[in-house]
Enzyme design. Structure first.
Site, PDB file in Angstrom:
ATOM      1  CB  SER A  19      -0.901   0.043   1.240  1.00 40.79           C
ATOM      2  OG  SER A  19      -1.750  -1.066   1.306  1.00 40.79           O
ATOM      3  CB  ILE A  20       0.335   4.582  -1.585  1.00 36.13           C
ATOM      4  CG1 ILE A  20       0.567   4.192  -3.048  1.00 36.13           C
ATOM      5  CG2 ILE A  20       0.826   6.014  -1.329  1.00 36.13           C
ATOM      6  CD1 ILE A  20      -0.219   5.023  -4.041  1.00 36.13           C
ATOM      7  CG  ASP A  64     -17.369   0.969   6.817  1.00 33.22           C
ATOM      8  OD1 ASP A  64     -17.322   1.806   5.892  1.00 33.22           O
ATOM      9  OD2 ASP A  64     -18.079  -0.053   6.754  1.00 33.22           O
ATOM     10  CE1 TYR A 155      -8.333   5.308 -11.066  1.00 32.98           C
ATOM     11  CE2 TYR A 155      -9.033   7.563 -11.416  1.00 32.98           C
ATOM     12  CZ  TYR A 155      -8.466   6.607 -10.611  1.00 32.98           C
ATOM     13  OH  TYR A 155      -8.044   6.927  -9.349  1.00 32.98           O
ATOM     14  CE  LYS A 162      -8.464   8.404  -6.059  1.00 33.86           C
ATOM     15  NZ  LYS A 162      -7.972   8.379  -4.661  1.00 33.86           N
ATOM     16  CB  ALA A 195      -6.573   0.417  -4.630  1.00 32.25           C
TER      17      ALA A 195
END
Length: 256
Positions: A19-20, A64, A155, A162, A195
């Site tokens: 993960s980033i 969550d 995308y 985003k 992801a």
């Protein structure tokens, strides 16, 4: 010199060691920060808790972002454990896999709302609940992607989400600036993460960046973590807010 000595960083979005968010956590820890992490559910808890131990995190908690009560419980936990903190990292995004491999025209209402809720509104909700606990000179950092401003095949709805995230970031920067809190986005080039695996044709995206970007190479999660360190450090970036910083080997500068 430790750029984050004595700072406390809350990091959302660690899913595994690729993960980033995990790269950012390690970078922050190496620069003297105290860490806390969240996990989505019990399935991911099994992955996150060992990483939190490895990073010597002060605490981990369930979060969550589709549940209002979790925002309240996160705030209470942070207040109880730390009182106040300095850095918030938002590395969260989700869209239904079916909405990431076909035609954007076919996006369902449910899929659209889900992507917007998790990928964009979550930043608003976190800032809404947590900004009273953030110290002056604090930094909020969110992860975004070039598909927010240009069409990237497959995308789709995530690009729209985003775009909403980036615009939300600017409005939050204006709201929280008088309190001394900076809010920015990092637009990272494609990286092999959990992801990213849900995006159709992702391997071709990586190949295209390597073939055509000005630097002729893909980036790594560590490259992103270095930029996150820059934005987290008040000394390095105290007058930068409301901005999207690209870490993509220059790919976003290209036209035809």
């Amino acid at each position: 010199m430790s750029f984050l000595h004595g700072k406390k960083a809350l990091i959302l979005g660690v899913a595994n060691e690729r993960s980033i968010a995990w790269a950012i956590a390690k970078k922050f820890k190496s620069q003297g920060a105290s860490l806390a992490m969240t996990y989505l559910n019990d399935a991911l808890k099994k992955r996150v808790v060992p990483l939190a131990r490895e990073a010597d995190a002060d605490f981990v908690c369930e979060m969550d972002v589709t549940r209002d009560d979790h925002f309240d419980s996160l705030k209470k936990t942070v207040e109880q454990k730390w009182g106040h903190f300095d850095i918030l990292v938002h590395s969260l995004a989700f869209a239904d896999r079916e909405d990431l491999k076909g035609s954007f025209t076919q996006t369902s209402r449910k899929g659209f709302l889900l992507a917007m809720d998790i990928s964009a509104y979550s930043l608003v909700g976190l800032c809404q609940h947590l900004h009273p606990l953030m110290n002056e000179e604090a930094s909020v950092i969110a992860m975004t992607y070039h598909g927010s401003t240009k069409v990237v095949k497959n995308y789709d709805v995530m690009g729209v989400a985003k775009a909403a995230l980036e615009t939300s970031m600017m409005y939050l920067a204006d709201d929280l600036g008088p309190k001394g809190i900076r809010v920015n986005c990092i637009s990272a080039g494609p990286i092999k993460t959990l992801a990213a695996s849900g995006i159709g044709g992702f391997r071709r995206i990586l190949e295209t960046v390597e073939e055509r970007s000005p630097l002729r190479r893909n980036i790594s999660a560590d490259d992103v973590s270095s930029t996150a360190l820059f934005l987290a450090s008040y000394d390095l970036s105290k007058n930068i807010t409301g901005q999207t910083l690209y870490v993509d080997s220059g790919f976003s500068t290209l036209g035809i």
